[in-house]
Enzyme design. Sequence first.
Site, PDB file in Angstrom:
ATOM      1  N   TYR A 247       0.855  -1.196   0.000  1.00  0.00           N
ATOM      2  CA  TYR A 247       0.000   0.000   0.000  1.00  0.00           C
ATOM      3  C   TYR A 247       0.884   1.236   0.000  1.00  0.00           C
ATOM      4  O   TYR A 247       1.910   1.266   0.687  1.00  0.00           O
ATOM      5  CB  TYR A 247      -0.876   0.013   1.262  1.00  0.00           C
ATOM      6  CG  TYR A 247      -1.608   1.325   1.477  1.00  0.00           C
ATOM      7  CD1 TYR A 247      -2.891   1.522   0.977  1.00  0.00           C
ATOM      8  CD2 TYR A 247      -0.996   2.386   2.163  1.00  0.00           C
ATOM      9  CE1 TYR A 247      -3.544   2.725   1.140  1.00  0.00           C
ATOM     10  CE2 TYR A 247      -1.652   3.593   2.333  1.00  0.00           C
ATOM     11  CZ  TYR A 247      -2.927   3.758   1.819  1.00  0.00           C
ATOM     12  OH  TYR A 247      -3.573   4.957   1.978  1.00  0.00           O
TER      13      TYR A 247
ATOM     14  N   GLU B 165      -3.225   7.626  -4.116  1.00  0.00           N
ATOM     15  CA  GLU B 165      -3.145   6.375  -3.348  1.00  0.00           C
ATOM     16  C   GLU B 165      -3.081   5.170  -4.278  1.00  0.00           C
ATOM     17  O   GLU B 165      -3.741   5.159  -5.326  1.00  0.00           O
ATOM     18  CB  GLU B 165      -4.388   6.271  -2.456  1.00  0.00           C
ATOM     19  CG  GLU B 165      -4.397   5.042  -1.559  1.00  0.00           C
ATOM     20  CD  GLU B 165      -5.699   4.919  -0.762  1.00  0.00           C
ATOM     21  OE1 GLU B 165      -5.673   5.175   0.450  1.00  0.00           O
ATOM     22  OE2 GLU B 165      -6.732   4.563  -1.363  1.00  0.00           O
TER      23      GLU B 165
END
Length: 387
Positions: free
Chosen positions: A101, A189
């Site tokens: 992530y 993101e």
Amino acid sequence: MDLLEYQGKQLFARHGLRVSSGEPVTTVEDAVSAATKIGYPVVVKAQVLIGGRGKAGGVKLAANEDEARLHATNILGLDIHGHIVRTLWIEHASDIASEYYASVLLDRSAKKPLVMFSVEGGVDIEEVAEKTPEKLIRHHVDPLAGLSREEAIKVATDGGADTDVIDGVADALVALYEVWLQEDATLAEINPLIVTPEREVKALDSKVSLDGNALYRHPENQELSDSENEDPIERRAKEEGVQYVKLDGDIGILGNGAGLVMSTLDVVAQAGGKPANFLDAGGGSNAEKIKQAVDLLLANDAVKAVLFNIFGGITRCDEVANGLIAAFGEIKPSVPFVVRLDGTNDVEGRRLLQEAALPNVHAAKTMNEAAEMVVALAAGKSVGETV
Ligand code: GDP
Ligand code: MN
């Protein structure tokens, strides 16, 4: 201004982040021909402005033409948490060794950009932050210096990335920071940032929000905003220059002044109601403007009742009342309205409304009273006097 996954990936690619190439399509036939051209296996992905598409059945792998057709048929038109899928993104499926992530956003309290990284990607990152915060690396960046390669390597290392991909992860973080900075993004993101069996580091998903106020600096990004995925009423409001935000409830809200409208949303929620929108009519009171606002409010089919909350200042309540009366002469609204007039010339304003005896319009004196009335009306109950 939120971007669809594939639009975000196009920005990523411009800044040297590795992504799979693919094609956006809007029909089953185009999906199948794109898949055949790209080469199987492919992944068929719903393009909607909401996360959790995988869990909702909006991301499917297809090994051949039949599967591509089946998934495209099922996903087009699918309702993912209220977002109807109109566009699919078809890309060549990746083999996944690990799911990481990565994100960049502005930490307002620290007044610095914040880079986050975790090797626990692919899942709900809020859960990682809550249950195992030590697995989410948070690194503040000096806004003048930017994110250096050395810092990025430290973030990747501290986060526990596999040793042989530290360089690849650091490159991805530096590129993601560049996307965030140069594109005037408020959020950039990647979840998941994958490592392939060939040890390539690649963005498998994207979530990018751009700062709409900085769009003038990015003419090449302008077209991203008028995607058909934008709410049609919000788009219309933007064209008409009205401050309107669609919400999930059934009570239409209109007020003059952003602060008053926000408090109105709160008071309606407190009275047990659910606002259907934010609409700031601003100053002014002419019938044309009020009619335009009412048209916008009622364009949302979910609206069962409307609250007009006007605080008279420079714009006087009697002017607003006259504007309302003229507007209602033309519109003949199908749902009940509660009108609260307070402030300059409020008594006169309420008298005018009373005399006009508009059907389906209820007067209220205070904000609380107005909120309770509109909540009752939206629930199909009848309320006191009609003016
Ligand atoms: P989200 O559910 O909206 O976050 O959509 P994602 O793009 O993140 O996809 C959800 C999940 O689908 C990912 O976490 C992966 O596990 C899986 N997935 C997506 N694309 C691929 C792919 O190319 N290959 C494989 N094997 N899995 C994929
Ligand atoms: Mn994802």
